[in-house]
Scaffold this active site. Structure first.
Site, PDB file in Angstrom:
ATOM      1  N   GLU A 134       0.792  -1.226   0.000  1.00 44.73           N
ATOM      2  CA  GLU A 134       0.000   0.000   0.000  1.00 44.73           C
ATOM      3  C   GLU A 134       0.827   1.280   0.000  1.00 44.73           C
ATOM      4  O   GLU A 134       0.443   2.274  -0.625  1.00 44.73           O
ATOM      5  CB  GLU A 134      -0.964  -0.009   1.190  1.00 44.73           C
ATOM      6  CG  GLU A 134      -2.141  -0.964   1.052  1.00 44.73           C
ATOM      7  CD  GLU A 134      -1.802  -2.398   1.417  1.00 44.73           C
ATOM      8  OE1 GLU A 134      -2.696  -3.250   1.311  1.00 44.73           O
ATOM      9  OE2 GLU A 134      -0.644  -2.668   1.814  1.00 44.73           O
ATOM     10  N   HIS A 211      -4.851  -8.709   9.952  1.00 45.77           N
ATOM     11  CA  HIS A 211      -4.779  -9.480   8.708  1.00 45.77           C
ATOM     12  C   HIS A 211      -3.743  -8.978   7.717  1.00 45.77           C
ATOM     13  O   HIS A 211      -3.612  -9.531   6.628  1.00 45.77           O
ATOM     14  CB  HIS A 211      -6.146  -9.447   8.008  1.00 45.77           C
ATOM     15  CG  HIS A 211      -6.560  -8.071   7.569  1.00 45.77           C
ATOM     16  ND1 HIS A 211      -7.329  -7.271   8.371  1.00 45.77           N
ATOM     17  CD2 HIS A 211      -6.287  -7.363   6.463  1.00 45.77           C
ATOM     18  CE1 HIS A 211      -7.526  -6.119   7.755  1.00 45.77           C
ATOM     19  NE2 HIS A 211      -6.900  -6.147   6.592  1.00 45.77           N
ATOM     20  N   ARG A 213      -0.621  -8.123   5.317  1.00 42.36           N
ATOM     21  CA  ARG A 213       0.383  -9.018   4.709  1.00 42.36           C
ATOM     22  C   ARG A 213       1.665  -9.050   5.517  1.00 42.36           C
ATOM     23  O   ARG A 213       2.260 -10.103   5.715  1.00 42.36           O
ATOM     24  CB  ARG A 213       0.692  -8.562   3.274  1.00 42.36           C
ATOM     25  CG  ARG A 213      -0.359  -8.939   2.255  1.00 42.36           C
ATOM     26  CD  ARG A 213       0.124  -8.558   0.852  1.00 42.36           C
ATOM     27  NE  ARG A 213      -0.883  -8.867  -0.161  1.00 42.36           N
ATOM     28  CZ  ARG A 213      -1.817  -8.017  -0.569  1.00 42.36           C
ATOM     29  NH1 ARG A 213      -1.881  -6.812  -0.017  1.00 42.36           N
ATOM     30  NH2 ARG A 213      -2.681  -8.358  -1.493  1.00 42.36           N
TER      31      ARG A 213
END
Length: 382
Positions: A134, A211, A213
């Site tokens: 991101e 959650h 990565r």
């Protein structure tokens, strides 16, 4: 004057939830024709938001497949968006935040000579591996954008440091705050039926997600072990962990927390359920970016289960605490909030720096200004 055709491109639940107020606001202006295009990078969770906000996409790529990689998402989004841009011929594309769909949408706009607006622009950690991917999605999108809708003055300052023209930056607040004002209510009945059995009056409920990565593997194992320890230490605590469907998350959560009597593992929650769960909870533990903003708006002290955050404004106010992924650090931070009312109250009363509920209006007024449909530049959110 012809209507300004603005195509909103998104593919995940967080993008949809934060873009929904912008779409709703655009619909109130006769000068704008909103076009909705979804990649469906996340199919089921995206559809929850589309239904909740009564959004019917004009274009749906439906790209999600089992085991998809970031490369799959990028290639399939970009190739699908190519023909959509040619068919829709928008005057501007809007993308949101930091997903792979965001980057693909930005590239598609650039390749097709379409002006690009970036909603929630300017957030940075300056570590390209956290959050991954991101941080780079967001940074690269900034290089392609013509208009930057920064949620805060800090985000604007980041963009200015990167030589983005101040005239192209609009400080709007975050549309997450717009959305949450429409979703929480005291008489709410949860769609996830087991949540209706949670005793919020007698239990100090911790709403939780984890959650990301970069947290998969040992970091997530340590987070789950910390949660189990916290639940065992405090008899009046119940943890509600909304578990991502990714097997790398689900398997660890079930293995470590599946037999813990005061930890409730639920499927991923829709937006209304998540907002109302947080609203009724004692505190929040999360590695999500958006939940950091939403929990603060709801007055919930929040432990950020990450090593870095692109939302330092929340840390500065004291409402968020960055405690990393080390089990002992998480246990210590949670125990302090559960044992020291003064610490808890100080976090709970912090002022929200992320928005005032009118971000979508500022964004739409900025678009009208940019296209000459309004003589007035909207005032920045302070």
């Amino acid at each position: 004057m012809n209507k300004i055709k603005v195509m909103c491109v998104f593919g995940t639940r967080p993008e949809a939830a934060k873009m929904a107020p912008v779409i709703a606001e655009m619909r109130t202006f006769a000068e704008i024709e909103p076009i909705v295009c979804v990649t469906a990078q996340h199919r089921g969770m995206l559809d929850q938001i589309l239904h909740a906000f009564d959004i019917k996409p004009d274009y749906d790529l439906d790209i999600m497949k089992d085991g998809q990689t970031v490369t799959d998402i990028t290639i399939n989004s970009l190739s699908g968006l190519e023909w959509i841009f040619k068919a829709a011929r928008p005057d501007m594309a809007l993308v949101h935040g930091d997903t792979t769909t965001t980057l693909a949408g930005a590239l598609a706009a650039f390749y097709n000579g379409v002006k690009l607006g970036h909603v929630e622009a300017g957030l940075r950690t300056y570590d390209k591996t956290q959050p991954y991917p991101e941080e780079m999605n967001r940074s690269l999108t900034a290089r392609l954008a013509d208009a930057h809708f920064a949620p805060t003055a800090t985000a604007k300052a980041n963009l200015l440091k990167e030589n983005i023209s101040s005239g192209a930056i609009f400080v709007t607040g975050n549309t997450a705050i717009d959305a949450i004002k429409t979703t929480t209510r005291p008489d709410y009945v949860f769609a996830e039926k087991q949540l209706n059995d949670v005793d919020f009056s007698e239990r100090r409920v911790i709403a939780m997600t984890a959650h990301r990565r970069e947290n998969l593997g040992k970091p997530l194992e340590d987070i789950c072990r910390a949660v189990k320890d916290i639940a065992n230490r405090f008899d009046d605590v119940e943890v509600v962990y909304a578990v991502h469907k990714n097997p790398a998350v689900l398997d660890i959560a079930r293995k470590i927390l599946g037999d813990c009597p005061r930890v409730r593992l639920t499927p991923p929650l829709d937006l209304n359920d998540m907002h109302n769960l947080m609203a009724r909870s004692y505190m929040v533990m999360t590695d999500s970016g958006g939940l950091q903003e939403e929990a603060l708006e709801l007055g919930k002290p929040t432990l950020v289960l990450r090593n870095v955050t692109e939302r330092p404004e929340g840390i500065a106010t004291g409402a968020l605490k960055l405690c990393g992924v080390n089990a002992s650090a998480i246990i210590s931070a949670a125990s302090e909030l559960l044992s020291d009312r003064n610490v808890y109250d100080k976090m709970r009363r912090a002022k929200n720096p992320f928005g005032d509920g009118f971000a979508a209006r500022r964004i739409v007024k900025a678009i009208l200004f940019l296209f000459g449909a309004s003589p007035e530049r909207p005032e920045d959110f302070v």
